[in-house]
Design a protein around this motif. Structure first.
Motif, PDB file in Angstrom:
ATOM      1  N   THR A  20       0.804  -1.216   0.000  1.00 38.49           N
ATOM      2  CA  THR A  20       0.000   0.000   0.000  1.00 38.49           C
ATOM      3  C   THR A  20       0.840   1.272   0.000  1.00 38.49           C
ATOM      4  O   THR A  20       0.297   2.351  -0.110  1.00 38.49           O
ATOM      5  CB  THR A  20      -0.952   0.023   1.211  1.00 38.49           C
ATOM      6  OG1 THR A  20      -0.177  -0.065   2.400  1.00 38.49           O
ATOM      7  CG2 THR A  20      -1.955  -1.109   1.135  1.00 38.49           C
ATOM      8  N   LEU A  21       2.152   1.151   0.109  1.00 34.35           N
ATOM      9  CA  LEU A  21       3.012   2.333   0.056  1.00 34.35           C
ATOM     10  C   LEU A  21       3.010   2.897  -1.353  1.00 34.35           C
ATOM     11  O   LEU A  21       2.977   2.153  -2.326  1.00 34.35           O
ATOM     12  CB  LEU A  21       4.448   1.981   0.464  1.00 34.35           C
ATOM     13  CG  LEU A  21       4.665   1.604   1.926  1.00 34.35           C
ATOM     14  CD1 LEU A  21       6.112   1.166   2.129  1.00 34.35           C
ATOM     15  CD2 LEU A  21       4.331   2.762   2.834  1.00 34.35           C
ATOM     16  N   PRO A  22       3.055   4.225  -1.499  1.00 34.32           N
ATOM     17  CA  PRO A  22       3.086   4.795  -2.848  1.00 34.32           C
ATOM     18  C   PRO A  22       4.365   4.395  -3.570  1.00 34.32           C
ATOM     19  O   PRO A  22       5.436   4.332  -2.975  1.00 34.32           O
ATOM     20  CB  PRO A  22       3.037   6.311  -2.614  1.00 34.32           C
ATOM     21  CG  PRO A  22       3.447   6.509  -1.190  1.00 34.32           C
ATOM     22  CD  PRO A  22       3.109   5.242  -0.463  1.00 34.32           C
ATOM     23  N   ALA A  23       4.219   4.122  -4.858  1.00 34.79           N
ATOM     24  CA  ALA A  23       5.379   3.748  -5.669  1.00 34.79           C
ATOM     25  C   ALA A  23       6.286   4.955  -5.863  1.00 34.79           C
ATOM     26  O   ALA A  23       5.823   6.088  -5.925  1.00 34.79           O
ATOM     27  CB  ALA A  23       4.914   3.223  -7.022  1.00 34.79           C
ATOM     28  N   ALA A  24       7.560   4.707  -5.966  1.00 32.88           N
ATOM     29  CA  ALA A  24       8.499   5.791  -6.229  1.00 32.88           C
ATOM     30  C   ALA A  24       8.217   6.356  -7.615  1.00 32.88           C
ATOM     31  O   ALA A  24       8.025   5.613  -8.569  1.00 32.88           O
ATOM     32  CB  ALA A  24       9.930   5.270  -6.143  1.00 32.88           C
ATOM     33  N   GLU A  25       8.177   7.666  -7.694  1.00 33.24           N
ATOM     34  CA  GLU A  25       7.861   8.305  -8.970  1.00 33.24           C
ATOM     35  C   GLU A  25       9.037   8.148  -9.931  1.00 33.24           C
ATOM     36  O   GLU A  25      10.176   8.407  -9.578  1.00 33.24           O
ATOM     37  CB  GLU A  25       7.559   9.777  -8.744  1.00 33.24           C
ATOM     38  CG  GLU A  25       7.062  10.462  -9.993  1.00 33.24           C
ATOM     39  CD  GLU A  25       6.613  11.877  -9.723  1.00 33.24           C
ATOM     40  OE1 GLU A  25       6.940  12.742 -10.554  1.00 33.24           O
ATOM     41  OE2 GLU A  25       5.966  12.103  -8.707  1.00 33.24           O
ATOM     42  N   ALA A  26       8.718   7.689 -11.117  1.00 35.77           N
ATOM     43  CA  ALA A  26       9.752   7.546 -12.143  1.00 35.77           C
ATOM     44  C   ALA A  26      10.152   8.931 -12.620  1.00 35.77           C
ATOM     45  O   ALA A  26       9.375   9.875 -12.570  1.00 35.77           O
ATOM     46  CB  ALA A  26       9.233   6.709 -13.297  1.00 35.77           C
ATOM     47  N   THR A  68      12.644  10.378 -21.909  1.00 38.03           N
ATOM     48  CA  THR A  68      12.250   8.988 -21.741  1.00 38.03           C
ATOM     49  C   THR A  68      12.280   8.628 -20.267  1.00 38.03           C
ATOM     50  O   THR A  68      12.971   9.266 -19.465  1.00 38.03           O
ATOM     51  CB  THR A  68      13.181   8.016 -22.491  1.00 38.03           C
ATOM     52  OG1 THR A  68      14.516   8.146 -21.958  1.00 38.03           O
ATOM     53  CG2 THR A  68      13.187   8.276 -23.971  1.00 38.03           C
ATOM     54  N   GLU A  69      11.510   7.598 -19.923  1.00 36.27           N
ATOM     55  CA  GLU A  69      11.575   7.011 -18.586  1.00 36.27           C
ATOM     56  C   GLU A  69      11.290   5.530 -18.702  1.00 36.27           C
ATOM     57  O   GLU A  69      10.557   5.100 -19.595  1.00 36.27           O
ATOM     58  CB  GLU A  69      10.596   7.671 -17.613  1.00 36.27           C
ATOM     59  CG  GLU A  69       9.159   7.275 -17.816  1.00 36.27           C
ATOM     60  CD  GLU A  69       8.218   7.784 -16.736  1.00 36.27           C
ATOM     61  OE1 GLU A  69       8.676   8.285 -15.706  1.00 36.27           O
ATOM     62  OE2 GLU A  69       7.003   7.671 -16.943  1.00 36.27           O
ATOM     63  N   ARG A  70      11.885   4.763 -17.812  1.00 39.49           N
ATOM     64  CA  ARG A  70      11.602   3.332 -17.771  1.00 39.49           C
ATOM     65  C   ARG A  70      10.208   3.166 -17.209  1.00 39.49           C
ATOM     66  O   ARG A  70       9.883   3.723 -16.174  1.00 39.49           O
ATOM     67  CB  ARG A  70      12.624   2.609 -16.915  1.00 39.49           C
ATOM     68  CG  ARG A  70      14.024   2.816 -17.501  1.00 39.49           C
ATOM     69  CD  ARG A  70      15.048   1.796 -17.170  1.00 39.49           C
ATOM     70  NE  ARG A  70      14.695   0.414 -17.185  1.00 39.49           N
ATOM     71  CZ  ARG A  70      14.845  -0.398 -18.232  1.00 39.49           C
ATOM     72  NH1 ARG A  70      15.292   0.074 -19.368  1.00 39.49           N
ATOM     73  NH2 ARG A  70      14.551  -1.674 -18.140  1.00 39.49           N
ATOM     74  N   ALA A  71       9.385   2.400 -17.894  1.00 41.81           N
ATOM     75  CA  ALA A  71       8.003   2.209 -17.474  1.00 41.81           C
ATOM     76  C   ALA A  71       7.908   1.097 -16.439  1.00 41.81           C
ATOM     77  O   ALA A  71       8.684   0.139 -16.473  1.00 41.81           O
ATOM     78  CB  ALA A  71       7.134   1.873 -18.678  1.00 41.81           C
ATOM     79  N   TRP A 100       4.188   4.578 -25.143  1.00 44.12           N
ATOM     80  CA  TRP A 100       4.830   3.482 -24.430  1.00 44.12           C
ATOM     81  C   TRP A 100       5.202   2.409 -25.443  1.00 44.12           C
ATOM     82  O   TRP A 100       4.432   2.108 -26.354  1.00 44.12           O
ATOM     83  CB  TRP A 100       3.884   2.860 -23.396  1.00 44.12           C
ATOM     84  CG  TRP A 100       4.478   1.625 -22.779  1.00 44.12           C
ATOM     85  CD1 TRP A 100       5.284   1.562 -21.688  1.00 44.12           C
ATOM     86  CD2 TRP A 100       4.344   0.279 -23.250  1.00 44.12           C
ATOM     87  NE1 TRP A 100       5.656   0.252 -21.453  1.00 44.12           N
ATOM     88  CE2 TRP A 100       5.091  -0.559 -22.396  1.00 44.12           C
ATOM     89  CE3 TRP A 100       3.674  -0.307 -24.317  1.00 44.12           C
ATOM     90  CZ2 TRP A 100       5.184  -1.925 -22.568  1.00 44.12           C
ATOM     91  CZ3 TRP A 100       3.774  -1.687 -24.485  1.00 44.12           C
ATOM     92  CH2 TRP A 100       4.512  -2.484 -23.608  1.00 44.12           C
ATOM     93  N   GLY A 101       6.390   1.843 -25.271  1.00 42.88           N
ATOM     94  CA  GLY A 101       6.790   0.754 -26.144  1.00 42.88           C
ATOM     95  C   GLY A 101       8.080   0.107 -25.683  1.00 42.88           C
ATOM     96  O   GLY A 101       8.747   0.578 -24.773  1.00 42.88           O
ATOM     97  N   VAL A 102       8.395  -0.977 -26.366  1.00 43.35           N
ATOM     98  CA  VAL A 102       9.637  -1.705 -26.110  1.00 43.35           C
ATOM     99  C   VAL A 102      10.438  -1.655 -27.401  1.00 43.35           C
ATOM    100  O   VAL A 102      10.029  -2.242 -28.405  1.00 43.35           O
ATOM    101  CB  VAL A 102       9.362  -3.164 -25.693  1.00 43.35           C
ATOM    102  CG1 VAL A 102      10.668  -3.908 -25.456  1.00 43.35           C
ATOM    103  CG2 VAL A 102       8.472  -3.217 -24.463  1.00 43.35           C
ATOM    104  N   PRO A 103      11.566  -0.928 -27.405  1.00 44.76           N
ATOM    105  CA  PRO A 103      12.363  -0.848 -28.633  1.00 44.76           C
ATOM    106  C   PRO A 103      12.713  -2.226 -29.164  1.00 44.76           C
ATOM    107  O   PRO A 103      13.055  -3.131 -28.413  1.00 44.76           O
ATOM    108  CB  PRO A 103      13.618  -0.090 -28.181  1.00 44.76           C
ATOM    109  CG  PRO A 103      13.172   0.706 -27.008  1.00 44.76           C
ATOM    110  CD  PRO A 103      12.142  -0.157 -26.316  1.00 44.76           C
ATOM    111  N   GLY A 104      12.566  -2.382 -30.473  1.00 42.87           N
ATOM    112  CA  GLY A 104      12.879  -3.644 -31.118  1.00 42.87           C
ATOM    113  C   GLY A 104      11.702  -4.586 -31.245  1.00 42.87           C
ATOM    114  O   GLY A 104      11.845  -5.675 -31.800  1.00 42.87           O
ATOM    115  N   THR A 105      10.524  -4.189 -30.739  1.00 40.63           N
ATOM    116  CA  THR A 105       9.353  -5.052 -30.855  1.00 40.63           C
ATOM    117  C   THR A 105       8.459  -4.573 -31.996  1.00 40.63           C
ATOM    118  O   THR A 105       8.670  -3.506 -32.560  1.00 40.63           O
ATOM    119  CB  THR A 105       8.532  -5.067 -29.551  1.00 40.63           C
ATOM    120  OG1 THR A 105       8.065  -3.745 -29.280  1.00 40.63           O
ATOM    121  CG2 THR A 105       9.352  -5.578 -28.387  1.00 40.63           C
TER     122      THR A 105
END
Length: 118
Positions: A20-26, A68-71, A100-105
């Protein structure tokens, strides 16, 4: 309560509390080379999807800036400011898109999360 259940309940409570802790903001990282092939393909993808889903007629011109940010769960979020032109030969405007995407897909795994004029 039986003493043998106490450690199990404490462990369960710790798991629930952690969940239930808030996720760290990317955090977004600036893109150094906005004219790279990958970044231009992401921007062009956003214009194509926007056109198809909204019946519009924009043409990709260039990427003005981006980040960019890691999703969470994998992949990459691209936040781009792009220059696009209304076709045929109309006015140019800037738009912000988030993809949002995955490079190479394959392209069918990519998603346009937002697209708006700025």
């Amino acid at each position: 309560m039986r003493p043998s259940l106490l450690p199990l309940l404490v462990a369960f409570a710790a798991v629930v509390a952690a969940a239930t802790l808030p996720a760290a903001e990317a955090s977004y990282t600036p893109i150094a080379n906005t004219s790279s092939l990958v970044i231009e393909q992401v921007a062009n993808f956003s214009v194509i999807v926007y056109n198809l889903s909204n019946g519009k007629s924009l043409a990709f011109v260039s990427v003005v800036r981006g980040e960019t940010e890691r999703a969470v769960g994998g992949g990459t979020n691209y936040r781009l400011v792009i220059l696009a032109e209304k076709t045929p030969r109309g006015s140019k405007g800037q738009f912000q898109c988030i993809v949002w995407g995955v490079p190479g897909t394959r392209s069918n795994t990519w998603k346009l999360l937002s697209f708006k004029a700025i």
